[in-house]
Design a protein around this motif. Structure first.
Motif, PDB file in Angstrom:
ATOM      1  N   TRP A  36       0.849  -1.195   0.000  1.00  0.00           N
ATOM      2  CA  TRP A  36       0.000   0.000   0.000  1.00  0.00           C
ATOM      3  C   TRP A  36       0.886   1.248   0.000  1.00  0.00           C
ATOM      4  O   TRP A  36       2.082   1.192   0.297  1.00  0.00           O
ATOM      5  CB  TRP A  36      -0.928  -0.002   1.202  1.00  0.00           C
ATOM      6  N   GLU A  37       0.269   2.389  -0.301  1.00  0.00           N
ATOM      7  CA  GLU A  37       1.038   3.629  -0.361  1.00  0.00           C
ATOM      8  C   GLU A  37       1.734   3.939   0.967  1.00  0.00           C
ATOM      9  O   GLU A  37       2.815   4.527   0.993  1.00  0.00           O
ATOM     10  CB  GLU A  37       0.136   4.801  -0.761  1.00  0.00           C
ATOM     11  N   GLY A  38       1.131   3.542   2.079  1.00  0.00           N
ATOM     12  CA  GLY A  38       1.769   3.758   3.376  1.00  0.00           C
ATOM     13  C   GLY A  38       3.046   2.964   3.544  1.00  0.00           C
ATOM     14  O   GLY A  38       3.881   3.299   4.388  1.00  0.00           O
ATOM     15  N   GLY A  39       3.206   1.914   2.754  1.00  0.00           N
ATOM     16  CA  GLY A  39       4.428   1.119   2.823  1.00  0.00           C
ATOM     17  C   GLY A  39       5.463   1.510   1.792  1.00  0.00           C
ATOM     18  O   GLY A  39       6.649   1.219   1.960  1.00  0.00           O
ATOM     19  N   LEU A  40       5.012   2.187   0.710  1.00  0.00           N
ATOM     20  CA  LEU A  40       5.906   2.449  -0.415  1.00  0.00           C
ATOM     21  C   LEU A  40       6.165   3.927  -0.696  1.00  0.00           C
ATOM     22  O   LEU A  40       7.246   4.288  -1.146  1.00  0.00           O
ATOM     23  CB  LEU A  40       5.334   1.818  -1.690  1.00  0.00           C
ATOM     24  N   ARG A  41       5.162   4.758  -0.457  1.00  0.00           N
ATOM     25  CA  ARG A  41       5.328   6.182  -0.779  1.00  0.00           C
ATOM     26  C   ARG A  41       6.030   6.861   0.399  1.00  0.00           C
ATOM     27  O   ARG A  41       5.441   7.063   1.457  1.00  0.00           O
ATOM     28  CB  ARG A  41       3.978   6.845  -1.039  1.00  0.00           C
ATOM     29  N   THR A  42       7.283   7.212   0.224  1.00  0.00           N
ATOM     30  CA  THR A  42       8.080   7.717   1.331  1.00  0.00           C
ATOM     31  C   THR A  42       8.554   9.147   1.070  1.00  0.00           C
ATOM     32  O   THR A  42       8.465   9.663  -0.042  1.00  0.00           O
ATOM     33  CB  THR A  42       9.311   6.830   1.573  1.00  0.00           C
ATOM     34  N   VAL A  43       9.075   9.752   2.096  1.00  0.00           N
ATOM     35  CA  VAL A  43       9.589  11.113   2.025  1.00  0.00           C
ATOM     36  C   VAL A  43      11.028  11.096   1.531  1.00  0.00           C
ATOM     37  O   VAL A  43      11.827  10.254   1.934  1.00  0.00           O
ATOM     38  CB  VAL A  43       9.533  11.780   3.414  1.00  0.00           C
ATOM     39  N   ALA A  44      11.353  12.025   0.646  1.00  0.00           N
ATOM     40  CA  ALA A  44      12.727  12.219   0.201  1.00  0.00           C
ATOM     41  C   ALA A  44      12.940  13.708  -0.014  1.00  0.00           C
ATOM     42  O   ALA A  44      12.007  14.452  -0.337  1.00  0.00           O
ATOM     43  CB  ALA A  44      13.006  11.447  -1.086  1.00  0.00           C
ATOM     44  N   ALA A  45      14.168  14.157   0.174  1.00  0.00           N
ATOM     45  CA  ALA A  45      14.489  15.569  -0.016  1.00  0.00           C
ATOM     46  C   ALA A  45      15.917  15.693  -0.521  1.00  0.00           C
ATOM     47  O   ALA A  45      16.777  14.874  -0.195  1.00  0.00           O
ATOM     48  CB  ALA A  45      14.321  16.341   1.291  1.00  0.00           C
ATOM     49  N   VAL A  46      16.146  16.706  -1.348  1.00  0.00           N
ATOM     50  CA  VAL A  46      17.502  17.003  -1.804  1.00  0.00           C
ATOM     51  C   VAL A  46      17.819  18.451  -1.468  1.00  0.00           C
ATOM     52  O   VAL A  46      16.928  19.312  -1.396  1.00  0.00           O
ATOM     53  CB  VAL A  46      17.673  16.757  -3.321  1.00  0.00           C
ATOM     54  N   SER A  47      19.090  18.693  -1.236  1.00  0.00           N
ATOM     55  CA  SER A  47      19.537  20.033  -0.896  1.00  0.00           C
ATOM     56  C   SER A  47      20.946  20.224  -1.435  1.00  0.00           C
ATOM     57  O   SER A  47      21.498  19.354  -2.096  1.00  0.00           O
ATOM     58  CB  SER A  47      19.486  20.224   0.628  1.00  0.00           C
ATOM     59  N   GLY A  48      21.522  21.380  -1.156  1.00  0.00           N
ATOM     60  CA  GLY A  48      22.871  21.661  -1.621  1.00  0.00           C
ATOM     61  C   GLY A  48      22.904  22.785  -2.633  1.00  0.00           C
ATOM     62  O   GLY A  48      21.867  23.182  -3.194  1.00  0.00           O
ATOM     63  N   GLY A  49      24.088  23.274  -2.874  1.00  0.00           N
ATOM     64  CA  GLY A  49      24.232  24.420  -3.755  1.00  0.00           C
ATOM     65  C   GLY A  49      23.874  24.163  -5.192  1.00  0.00           C
ATOM     66  O   GLY A  49      23.591  25.108  -5.935  1.00  0.00           O
ATOM     67  N   VAL A  50      23.894  22.888  -5.637  1.00  0.00           N
ATOM     68  CA  VAL A  50      23.560  22.613  -7.035  1.00  0.00           C
ATOM     69  C   VAL A  50      22.055  22.692  -7.285  1.00  0.00           C
ATOM     70  O   VAL A  50      21.632  22.695  -8.435  1.00  0.00           O
ATOM     71  CB  VAL A  50      24.079  21.228  -7.477  1.00  0.00           C
ATOM     72  N   VAL A  51      21.263  22.762  -6.236  1.00  0.00           N
ATOM     73  CA  VAL A  51      19.815  22.924  -6.408  1.00  0.00           C
ATOM     74  C   VAL A  51      19.542  24.387  -6.737  1.00  0.00           C
ATOM     75  O   VAL A  51      19.867  25.276  -5.935  1.00  0.00           O
ATOM     76  CB  VAL A  51      19.048  22.515  -5.139  1.00  0.00           C
ATOM     77  N   PRO A  52      18.964  24.690  -7.892  1.00  0.00           N
ATOM     78  CA  PRO A  52      18.718  26.089  -8.261  1.00  0.00           C
ATOM     79  C   PRO A  52      17.861  26.794  -7.224  1.00  0.00           C
ATOM     80  O   PRO A  52      16.972  26.200  -6.602  1.00  0.00           O
ATOM     81  CB  PRO A  52      17.988  25.977  -9.606  1.00  0.00           C
ATOM     82  N   ALA A  53      18.113  28.065  -7.031  1.00  0.00           N
ATOM     83  CA  ALA A  53      17.368  28.838  -6.035  1.00  0.00           C
ATOM     84  C   ALA A  53      15.867  28.759  -6.271  1.00  0.00           C
ATOM     85  O   ALA A  53      15.076  28.689  -5.322  1.00  0.00           O
ATOM     86  CB  ALA A  53      17.843  30.291  -6.057  1.00  0.00           C
ATOM     87  N   ALA A  54      15.470  28.731  -7.530  1.00  0.00           N
ATOM     88  CA  ALA A  54      14.039  28.693  -7.848  1.00  0.00           C
ATOM     89  C   ALA A  54      13.391  27.373  -7.467  1.00  0.00           C
ATOM     90  O   ALA A  54      12.170  27.304  -7.336  1.00  0.00           O
ATOM     91  CB  ALA A  54      13.837  28.956  -9.344  1.00  0.00           C
ATOM     92  N   ARG A  55      14.197  26.328  -7.288  1.00  0.00           N
ATOM     93  CA  ARG A  55      13.638  25.013  -6.966  1.00  0.00           C
ATOM     94  C   ARG A  55      13.672  24.715  -5.471  1.00  0.00           C
ATOM     95  O   ARG A  55      13.085  23.730  -5.021  1.00  0.00           O
ATOM     96  CB  ARG A  55      14.440  23.921  -7.703  1.00  0.00           C
ATOM     97  N   ARG A  56      14.326  25.518  -4.685  1.00  0.00           N
ATOM     98  CA  ARG A  56      14.434  25.253  -3.252  1.00  0.00           C
ATOM     99  C   ARG A  56      13.080  25.454  -2.583  1.00  0.00           C
ATOM    100  O   ARG A  56      12.422  26.472  -2.757  1.00  0.00           O
ATOM    101  CB  ARG A  56      15.499  26.161  -2.631  1.00  0.00           C
ATOM    102  N   GLY A  57      12.666  24.446  -1.842  1.00  0.00           N
ATOM    103  CA  GLY A  57      11.350  24.472  -1.211  1.00  0.00           C
ATOM    104  C   GLY A  57      10.230  23.973  -2.096  1.00  0.00           C
ATOM    105  O   GLY A  57       9.077  23.925  -1.671  1.00  0.00           O
ATOM    106  N   ALA A  58      10.555  23.570  -3.329  1.00  0.00           N
ATOM    107  CA  ALA A  58       9.539  23.073  -4.267  1.00  0.00           C
ATOM    108  C   ALA A  58       9.432  21.560  -4.172  1.00  0.00           C
ATOM    109  O   ALA A  58      10.309  20.887  -3.641  1.00  0.00           O
ATOM    110  CB  ALA A  58       9.887  23.497  -5.695  1.00  0.00           C
ATOM    111  N   ALA A  59       8.330  21.029  -4.701  1.00  0.00           N
ATOM    112  CA  ALA A  59       8.095  19.579  -4.701  1.00  0.00           C
ATOM    113  C   ALA A  59       8.239  19.049  -6.115  1.00  0.00           C
ATOM    114  O   ALA A  59       7.817  19.696  -7.088  1.00  0.00           O
ATOM    115  CB  ALA A  59       6.707  19.267  -4.164  1.00  0.00           C
TER     116      ALA A  59
END
Length: 342
Positions: A36-59
């Motif tokens: 089920w989605e509760g078992g497979l759909r998980t949280v992930a996040a990326v950060s760092g300077g290579v992430v464009p400013a416009a994409r920071r905080g976006a999904a």
């Protein structure tokens, strides 16, 4: 350094609903050990300077699988296309075929996905899935976005509330049991009655297939199998084709030598066959007391590894645990403290 960094955080699976795991995947259905989605759909996040400013905080709304992290980091290192291939695995395959063994798979990471993540691909239309038009989630589940096929008996098939576990969970008749207890790596049932165990594992049987639109219905509350029989049949057939190619080699059995090697290299399990050059040391010298403890441990493992002893201990555990071991374990779980029982 931060300006050139790409840092990823990810979870391996949804939280466990059984006690004392006591996680909560609300509003999704299910948890660890389920498809089920509760078992497979998980949280992930990326950060760092290579992430464009416009994409920071976006999904990022498109599908990303755990195998994709490998490809993302290789892409960032300047590799792409055939450069992602595992040359060592490919070179080993002819010999594996000659020996009648399963061959090693090519890299399954989606090439170029990291650039789509950084550019915000799919923001306008999350229904477009160019990297994963279909994705095998397990031998029992297939995602063909936005539709998801789930088959067979699925444990922990409940929807939990905002606060879980709570007093109703702890005091209710269907306390969620753990489903992966083992002795000698053999499964240990919590009940001798299959029906009772399934009730406490909150099991649901999807049979040949339940079908959901996890874009419109991420809680998997509405089974579309009867409404879309053609799509259901197509996804069942695809899952069967994919399962025929699943990499499931015979991984061998227990080997006392693995335990003895762990003692030899400082108390850590690891490769033990043709591994003389694998462990570099140096290892800390052992005191006489430590050497005595190690010798006793290896002797105990060797005694337990005898087929008769192992079979007898496993049979005793399977016979005694449901009646004598389960309840004391349950008694060690958390208890409601507010006195209301709710």
């Amino acid at each position: 350094m931060w300006e050139n960094a790409f840092v990823a955080f990810a979870s391996d699976n949804g939280g466990p609903l059984y006690l004392p795991g006591s996680a909560n995947n609300h509003p999704h259905k299910g948890g660890k050990y389920s498809d089920w989605e509760g078992g497979l759909r998980t949280v992930a996040a990326v950060s760092g300077g290579v992430v464009p400013a416009a994409r920071r905080g976006a999904a990022y709304k498109r599908v990303v699988a755990v195998a994709d992290w490998y490809g993302m980091f290789l892409n960032l290192a300047g590799l792409s296309g055939r450069q992602l291939d595992d040359a060592a695995a490919a070179a080993a395959n002819p010999e594996l075929e000659r020996m009648g063994l399963p061959t090693l798979y090519p890299v399954e990471a989606a090439d170029g996905l990291v650039w789509d993540v950084l550019a915000g691909g799919g923001d306008g239309d999350a229904q477009q899935q160019p990297f994963h038009p279909s994705l095998q989630l397990s031998q029992s589940a297939l995602l063909r976005w936005p539709h998801k096929l789930v088959t067979g008996i699925q444990v922990f098939s409940n929807h939990t509330g905002v606060l879980y576990p709570n007093c109703s969970t702890l005091g209710g008749p269907l306390l969620p049991w753990y489903n992966d207890s083992k002795v000698f790596d053999e499964h240990l049932d919590w009940a001798s009655d299959d029906a009772l165990e399934r009730e406490h594992l909150w099991a649901e049987d999807c049979g040949s297939g339940c079908l959901y639109d996890v874009s419109e219905d991420p809680g998997e509350a509405r089974d579309l199998a009867s409404e879309q029989p053609a799509l259901l049949a197509s996804m069942i057939a695809e899952l069967e084709r994919r399962n025929a190619d699943v990499f499931l080699p015979d991984r061998g059995g227990d080997d006392v030598a693995a335990c003895a090697n762990g003692v030899r290299v400082g108390g850590y399990y690891g490769p033990w066959i043709a591994s003389d050059d694998y462990y570099t040391g140096p290892f800390s010298p052992k005191t006489p007391a430590e050497e005595k403890t190690d010798a006793e441990y290896v002797a105990a493992v060797e005694a337990l590894a005898r087929p008769f002893v192992e079979a007898s201990a496993l049979a005793a555990a399977r016979a005694l645990f449901p009646g004598y071991g389960r309840d004391p374990l349950i008694a060690s779980f958390d208890r409601c403290l507010n006195g209301t029982g709710r």
